[in-house]
Each structure stands twice: as C-alpha cells, then as structure tokens.
Enzyme design. Structure first.
Site, PDB file in Angstrom:
ATOM      1  N   ARG A   1      10.605  -6.829   5.092  1.00 45.24           N
ATOM      2  CA  ARG A   1      10.506  -5.404   4.847  1.00 45.24           C
ATOM      3  C   ARG A   1      11.472  -4.591   5.714  1.00 45.24           C
ATOM      4  NH1 ARG A   1       4.543  -2.873   4.296  1.00 45.24           N
ATOM      5  NH2 ARG A   1       4.596  -2.500   6.522  1.00 45.24           N
TER       6      ARG A   1
ATOM      7  N   ARG B   1      -9.883   2.171   8.159  1.00 42.24           N
ATOM      8  CA  ARG B   1      -9.479   0.810   8.456  1.00 42.24           C
ATOM      9  C   ARG B   1     -10.549   0.070   9.240  1.00 42.24           C
ATOM     10  NH1 ARG B   1      -3.718   1.342   8.298  1.00 42.24           N
ATOM     11  NH2 ARG B   1      -2.520  -0.517   8.714  1.00 42.24           N
TER      12      ARG B   1
ATOM     13  N   ARG C   1      10.517  -2.318  11.212  1.00 45.27           N
ATOM     14  CA  ARG C   1       9.510  -1.720  12.089  1.00 45.27           C
ATOM     15  C   ARG C   1       9.111  -2.715  13.169  1.00 45.27           C
ATOM     16  NH1 ARG C   1       5.073   0.498   7.904  1.00 45.27           N
ATOM     17  NH2 ARG C   1       3.785  -0.503   9.457  1.00 45.27           N
TER      18      ARG C   1
ATOM     19  N   LYS D   1       0.818  -1.222   0.000  1.00 45.94           N
ATOM     20  CA  LYS D   1       0.000   0.000   0.000  1.00 45.94           C
ATOM     21  C   LYS D   1       0.846   1.263   0.000  1.00 45.94           C
ATOM     22  CE  LYS D   1      -2.837  -0.169   3.482  1.00 45.94           C
ATOM     23  NZ  LYS D   1      -2.453  -1.486   4.037  1.00 45.94           N
TER      24      LYS D   1
ATOM     25  N   ARG E   1      -1.545  -8.374  13.248  1.00 47.99           N
ATOM     26  CA  ARG E   1      -2.032  -7.398  12.263  1.00 47.99           C
ATOM     27  C   ARG E   1      -2.935  -8.067  11.235  1.00 47.99           C
ATOM     28  NH1 ARG E   1       3.111  -4.858   9.968  1.00 47.99           N
ATOM     29  NH2 ARG E   1       1.794  -3.382   8.858  1.00 47.99           N
TER      30      ARG E   1
HETATM   31  P1  AMP Z   1       0.382   1.242   8.371  1.00 49.91           P
HETATM   32  O1  AMP Z   1       1.662   1.952   8.105  1.00 49.91           O
HETATM   33  O2  AMP Z   1      -0.743   1.731   7.520  1.00 49.91           O
HETATM   34  O3  AMP Z   1       0.533  -0.255   8.331  1.00 49.91           O
HETATM   35  O4  AMP Z   1      -0.038   1.612   9.877  1.00 49.91           O
HETATM   36  C1  AMP Z   1       0.780   1.253  10.967  1.00 49.91           C
HETATM   37  C2  AMP Z   1      -0.043   1.199  12.244  1.00 49.91           C
HETATM   38  O5  AMP Z   1      -0.616   2.484  12.509  1.00 49.91           O
HETATM   39  C3  AMP Z   1      -1.215   0.243  12.222  1.00 49.91           C
HETATM   40  O6  AMP Z   1      -0.836  -1.094  12.499  1.00 49.91           O
HETATM   41  C4  AMP Z   1      -2.102   0.849  13.308  1.00 49.91           C
HETATM   42  O7  AMP Z   1      -1.607   0.546  14.586  1.00 49.91           O
HETATM   43  C5  AMP Z   1      -1.908   2.339  13.071  1.00 49.91           C
HETATM   44  N1  AMP Z   1      -2.905   2.848  12.109  1.00 49.91           N
HETATM   45  C6  AMP Z   1      -2.661   3.324  10.854  1.00 49.91           C
HETATM   46  N2  AMP Z   1      -3.800   3.709  10.261  1.00 49.91           N
HETATM   47  C7  AMP Z   1      -4.799   3.467  11.160  1.00 49.91           C
HETATM   48  C8  AMP Z   1      -6.203   3.627  11.143  1.00 49.91           C
HETATM   49  N3  AMP Z   1      -6.848   4.124  10.054  1.00 49.91           N
HETATM   50  N4  AMP Z   1      -6.895   3.279  12.244  1.00 49.91           N
HETATM   51  C9  AMP Z   1      -6.281   2.792  13.337  1.00 49.91           C
HETATM   52  N5  AMP Z   1      -4.969   2.590  13.419  1.00 49.91           N
HETATM   53  C10 AMP Z   1      -4.210   2.932  12.337  1.00 49.91           C
END
Ligand code: AMP
Ligand code: ZN
Length: 219
Positions: A127, A88, A160, A13, A171
């Site tokens: 990653r 999400r 990460r 993404k 996740r």
């Molecule tokens: P990502 O980089 O999109 O994988 O986001 C990393 C982390 O940020 C996720 O695993 C969540 O803990 C938090 N996060 C990102 N976007 C959201 C969202 N829309 N709602 C809730 N938590 C989020």
C-alpha cells in the site's frame, strides 16, 4: 443513513468508505484520517496519537471517543454518516450507541468487509498513500501510472509507518483482540451485514451497494 464500516486493516475500508459515502451522499468520518491530519499539523492530539499509531496500537478510547463526539455534532453529520475505523473496540461501540441514543437516533447497519489474514498482509505491505490527497494506491493491485506519484494530483506516494511489516503484524493482533469482538456485538443486535471484500475494488463497491439497497430509507 447511519452506517459503520468494520474489517481488518487492509480490507480496503478507506477506499470503500469513500465510494459508499459518495453513493449514499453522507459524510465519511474516518478516525484514522483525522488522526493523520492532526499528526501532519503537529497538534497536541496528533503528537499523542502518533506514538500509538506508529506501533500499530490503538489510540486510547477516551481520546478517540472525545474526538468522534465532537465530529458527530457538526452540521454535515446530522443527516447521516459513514464511520470508517470507529468504533474499534466494544467500549467505543457502547459509547457510540449512547451518543446516538442521546440524539434519539440509531445506527442502520454495520457493514463488515470480510478478507482472510494472508490476503490482508499482501495488501498492506504494497500500500502507498498520497501525501497530498491521502488516496491509497497499491504497487500490485492498483498501481499509479508513474511509480511513487499520485495520478490524481501528482502528490508524492509514501508507505505509512503503520504499513511496515512489524507494525502490520501488531495491527492484525490488535484487530483480532480488540476489534473482531465488534462483529459479534453488532450481529447480536441484528445490525451486521458481511460482504466478500476480495477482488476488484469496483466489484466490492457494487457488493456493498447491493447489500445496503434494501436498508436505504428516509430516517
Ligand atoms: P486506520 O487508518 O483506520 O487504519 O487508522 C490508523 C491508526 O489510527 C490505527 O492503527 C490506530 O492507531 C488509530 N485509530 C484509528 N481509529 C481508531 C479508533 N477508533 N480507536 C483507536 N485508535 C484508532
Ligand atoms: Zn493524490
């Protein structure tokens, strides 16, 4: 164009969001990036978000929604945007709908990056992210020329916390329970377009652009 990108963690993404946003000339708004920036700066929001992120859990809806609401009022988002990682949950999607309705606009499309579960695990565990520019490399699929160093700016690459094995499993569970229902939510509104997100990064970007072309229009 106002666009949402959905897909499981590890679907690519972040990478695709960047290319597609450049192609469409709209800002990429990534909630994960905003949370990570806040964690890095040690803000109050960052301290709160980190406890959830490290476990692979979602940050609570009220916190996330407020952050996105603020971001969407900025000037650069008025002509369109690409949302990466938001919504999400179905409640987040409902709030997004009403926020946009208040401004008299709608989403044009929700692009789903489709990838199988076992592929997702392989991708996430390899990653590596650049500390300086957040560019994402992959030890097998997209390795930097020098191990552990970003080709773009020499930044240090790290894994990460939420890309560690136990967190990945959580996740994926969270995705299945909380986020996957969005696919049906948007499909029933006629907004969903799915593309195969496996194979070389450039091929996926091309599929995305091809899928979006018929939808591009002025407003
Ligand atoms: P990502 O980089 O999109 O994988 O986001 C990393 C982390 O940020 C996720 O695993 C969540 O803990 C938090 N996060 C990102 N976007 C959201 C969202 N829309 N709602 C809730 N938590 C989020
Ligand atoms: Zn870098």
């Amino acid at each position: 164009m106002r666009l949402v990108l959905v897909g499981p963690p590890g679907a690519g993404k972040g990478t695709q969001a960047q290319f597609i946003a450049e192609h469409l000339q709209v800002p990429k708004i990534s909630t994960g990036d905003i949370f990570r920036a806040n964690v890095g700066q040690g803000t109050e929001l960052g301290l709160l978000a980190k406890t959830f992120m490290d476990r692979g859990d979602l940050v609570p809806d009220d916190v996330t929604i407020e952050m996105v609401r603020n971001r969407l009022t900025e000037d650069d988002a008025q002509g369109g945007f690409l949302l990466d990682g938001f919504p999400r949950t179905v409640p987040q999607a409902e709030v997004l709908d009403s926020m946009l309705a208040e401004s008299g606009v709608k989403l044009h499309v929700v692009l789903e990056l489709v990838v199988e579960d076992d592929e997702v695990i392989r991708r996430l565990s390899g990653r590596r992210t650049c500390r300086t520019c957040n560019h994402i490399w992959h030890i097998d699929f997209d390795p930097p020329s020098v191990e552990g160093v970003c080709d773009l700016d020499g930044g240090e690459l790290y894994q990460r916390d939420d890309d560690q094995a136990e967190t990945i499993a959580n996740r994926l569970k969270v995705y299945a329970n909380e986020t996957a229902p969005l696919v049906g939510y948007y499909a029933s509104r006629g907004l969903l377009v799915g593309i195969d997100a496996t194979g070389p990064v450039d091929d996926v970007t091309q599929r995305a652009i091809d899928a979006l072309r018929p939808l591009q229009h002025g407003d």
